[in-house]
Scaffold this active site. Structure first.
Site, PDB file in Angstrom:
ATOM      1  N   GLY A  10       1.897 -21.625  80.979  1.00  0.00           N
ATOM      2  CA  GLY A  10       0.730 -21.098  80.287  1.00  0.00           C
ATOM      3  C   GLY A  10      -0.529 -21.231  81.119  1.00  0.00           C
ATOM      4  O   GLY A  10      -0.578 -21.987  82.101  1.00  0.00           O
ATOM      5  N   GLN A  11      -1.566 -20.515  80.719  1.00  0.00           N
ATOM      6  CA  GLN A  11      -2.803 -20.510  81.497  1.00  0.00           C
ATOM      7  C   GLN A  11      -3.430 -21.899  81.626  1.00  0.00           C
ATOM      8  O   GLN A  11      -3.807 -22.332  82.720  1.00  0.00           O
ATOM      9  CB  GLN A  11      -3.817 -19.550  80.857  1.00  0.00           C
ATOM     10  CG  GLN A  11      -3.392 -18.107  80.856  1.00  0.00           C
ATOM     11  CD  GLN A  11      -4.504 -17.208  80.367  1.00  0.00           C
ATOM     12  OE1 GLN A  11      -5.466 -16.938  81.100  1.00  0.00           O
ATOM     13  NE2 GLN A  11      -4.407 -16.738  79.132  1.00  0.00           N
ATOM     14  N   ASP A  37      10.719 -28.592  73.744  1.00  0.00           N
ATOM     15  CA  ASP A  37      10.717 -27.342  72.986  1.00  0.00           C
ATOM     16  C   ASP A  37      10.053 -27.603  71.639  1.00  0.00           C
ATOM     17  O   ASP A  37      10.609 -28.308  70.791  1.00  0.00           O
ATOM     18  CB  ASP A  37      12.158 -26.858  72.795  1.00  0.00           C
ATOM     19  CG  ASP A  37      12.239 -25.509  72.096  1.00  0.00           C
ATOM     20  OD1 ASP A  37      11.196 -25.008  71.650  1.00  0.00           O
ATOM     21  OD2 ASP A  37      13.358 -24.971  71.998  1.00  0.00           O
ATOM     22  N   ALA A  61       2.059 -22.921  72.661  1.00  0.00           N
ATOM     23  CA  ALA A  61       1.875 -22.334  71.332  1.00  0.00           C
ATOM     24  C   ALA A  61       2.570 -20.989  71.254  1.00  0.00           C
ATOM     25  O   ALA A  61       2.888 -20.369  72.273  1.00  0.00           O
ATOM     26  CB  ALA A  61       0.386 -22.166  71.025  1.00  0.00           C
ATOM     27  N   THR A  63       1.728 -17.446  70.706  1.00  0.00           N
ATOM     28  CA  THR A  63       0.447 -16.740  70.833  1.00  0.00           C
ATOM     29  C   THR A  63       0.564 -15.229  70.729  1.00  0.00           C
ATOM     30  O   THR A  63      -0.417 -14.523  70.969  1.00  0.00           O
ATOM     31  CB  THR A  63      -0.216 -17.095  72.178  1.00  0.00           C
ATOM     32  OG1 THR A  63       0.669 -16.727  73.247  1.00  0.00           O
ATOM     33  CG2 THR A  63      -0.537 -18.579  72.266  1.00  0.00           C
ATOM     34  N   THR A 102      -7.914 -22.264  68.176  1.00  0.00           N
ATOM     35  CA  THR A 102      -8.364 -20.905  68.454  1.00  0.00           C
ATOM     36  C   THR A 102      -9.491 -20.445  67.538  1.00  0.00           C
ATOM     37  O   THR A 102      -9.647 -20.953  66.418  1.00  0.00           O
ATOM     38  CB  THR A 102      -7.158 -19.939  68.290  1.00  0.00           C
ATOM     39  OG1 THR A 102      -7.604 -18.589  68.393  1.00  0.00           O
ATOM     40  CG2 THR A 102      -6.509 -20.106  66.921  1.00  0.00           C
ATOM     41  N   TYR A 126      -0.965 -15.571  63.033  1.00  0.00           N
ATOM     42  CA  TYR A 126      -1.252 -16.430  64.185  1.00  0.00           C
ATOM     43  C   TYR A 126      -2.343 -17.436  63.846  1.00  0.00           C
ATOM     44  O   TYR A 126      -2.179 -18.653  64.035  1.00  0.00           O
ATOM     45  CB  TYR A 126      -1.651 -15.588  65.392  1.00  0.00           C
ATOM     46  CG  TYR A 126      -2.245 -16.414  66.516  1.00  0.00           C
ATOM     47  CD1 TYR A 126      -1.467 -17.330  67.220  1.00  0.00           C
ATOM     48  CD2 TYR A 126      -3.596 -16.285  66.862  1.00  0.00           C
ATOM     49  CE1 TYR A 126      -2.015 -18.094  68.239  1.00  0.00           C
ATOM     50  CE2 TYR A 126      -4.143 -17.040  67.878  1.00  0.00           C
ATOM     51  CZ  TYR A 126      -3.358 -17.947  68.558  1.00  0.00           C
ATOM     52  OH  TYR A 126      -3.906 -18.708  69.550  1.00  0.00           O
ATOM     53  N   LYS A 130      -2.058 -21.583  63.422  1.00  0.00           N
ATOM     54  CA  LYS A 130      -2.849 -22.507  64.243  1.00  0.00           C
ATOM     55  C   LYS A 130      -3.707 -23.430  63.367  1.00  0.00           C
ATOM     56  O   LYS A 130      -3.880 -24.609  63.677  1.00  0.00           O
ATOM     57  CB  LYS A 130      -3.720 -21.725  65.222  1.00  0.00           C
ATOM     58  CG  LYS A 130      -2.947 -21.043  66.341  1.00  0.00           C
ATOM     59  CD  LYS A 130      -2.239 -22.046  67.260  1.00  0.00           C
ATOM     60  CE  LYS A 130      -3.210 -22.782  68.155  1.00  0.00           C
ATOM     61  NZ  LYS A 130      -2.500 -23.711  69.086  1.00  0.00           N
TER      62      LYS A 130
END
Length: 286
Positions: A10-11, A37, A61, A63, A102, A126, A130
């Site tokens: 991920g970023q 996981d 997550a 996403t 988020t 989503y 979250k």
């Protein structure tokens, strides 16, 4: 200090791995599937227990915003139950815990920037998953730090800036939504912030962590192409359209602006201005 970050590619994961190499005394360990996981809560807890970190950063997550509308069970399994399992494992070790959340927890109907005390109201699965994850983490860990961020981009993974530059090579004209506004946030800056606050993290709370400066998707596309053009990279003409002209399965908040005042008051710094942070990512991509 040993920091375990959930996820492999991920970023924020990639940014933490890169940035931590510049910080003496900090080791970042990235664990994702199959070793950790979040869909399998038992494996998540066992993996964290085996590493015995001083801090856990839950960056993994579900996403896929649109796909979540048809996969709500999976979204909640990862974003709520998996997050809770990771937080509980950190609590058992006495480790600090950071949960990345988020702007999608807000409904987007406020006039100005959202502050942490504003009422939440996710528009889609989503955001709902979250927000449920935030609440689950609070129950599982005595003092989690929840950081709500928005519009994340970086040289890594998939994101809006990379997509624009790719499409700029393929098309002369792009239509981009101009009635959704937010704070684009560099994953590199998120990583910098996490590494900066990690050693002295005194406790939890919920804060906004986002780039300085707000813009629409249309405006971000124009900024991206202006920087790219100056570096000899791809450039396309960008035309503004409305959300109604670009329908998607999931509703997006029209206003995703987040105030970072509370974070700055507690930790003493803000993330970089948009132009500076975006220039770093675009230059690396070009």
């Amino acid at each position: 200090m040993r920091i375990l970050v959930t996820g492999r590619s991920g970023q924020v994961v990639m940014a933490l791995l890169e940035r931590s190499a510049l910080v003496p005394g900090v080791e970042v360990i990235a664990l994702g599937r199959p070793d950790l996981d979040l869909e399998d809560t038992a494996s998540a807890g066992a993996a964290i227990a085996a590493v015995r970190p001083d801090m856990v950063v839950n960056a993994a997550a579900y996403t896929a915003v649109d796909k979540a509308e048809q996969e709500s069970a999976l979204a909640f399994a990862i974003n709520r139950d998996g997050a809770a399992a990771a937080a509980a494992a950190a609590a058992r070790l006495g480790a600090a815990f950071i949960q990345l959340s988020t702007d999608y927890v807000y409904p987007g109907d406020k006039t100005g920037a959202y502050v942490e005390s504003d009422e939440t109201g996710p528009l889609g699965v989503y955001g709902q998953s979250k927000l449920a994850g935030e609440e689950a983490v609070k129950l599982a860990h005595p003092s989690p730090l929840i950081l709500r961020t928005s519009w994340v981009y970086s040289p890594f993974g998939g994101n809006f800036v990379k997509t624009m530059l790719r499409l700029g090579k393929e098309r002369a004209v792009l239509n981009v939504v101009d009635d959704q506004i937010g704070n684009p946030t560099s994953a590199l800056d998120i990583a910098h912030a996490v590494l900066r606050i990690a050693p002295g993290l005194p406790g939890g709370g919920t804060y906004h962590l986002c780039g300085s400066g707000d813009v629409t998707w249309y405006g971000l596309a124009r900024e991206t192409f202006a920087l790219s053009k100056s570096l000899g990279g791809p450039c396309a003409e960008v035309k503004p359209i409305t959300t109604a002209e670009y329908p998607t399965p999931a509703r997006r908040p029209a206003n995703s602006r987040l105030s970072m005042d509370a974070f700055a008051a507690r930790f003493g710094f803000r993330l970089r201005p948009l132009q500076e942070a975006l220039a770093e990512t675009v230059s690396r991509l070009v």
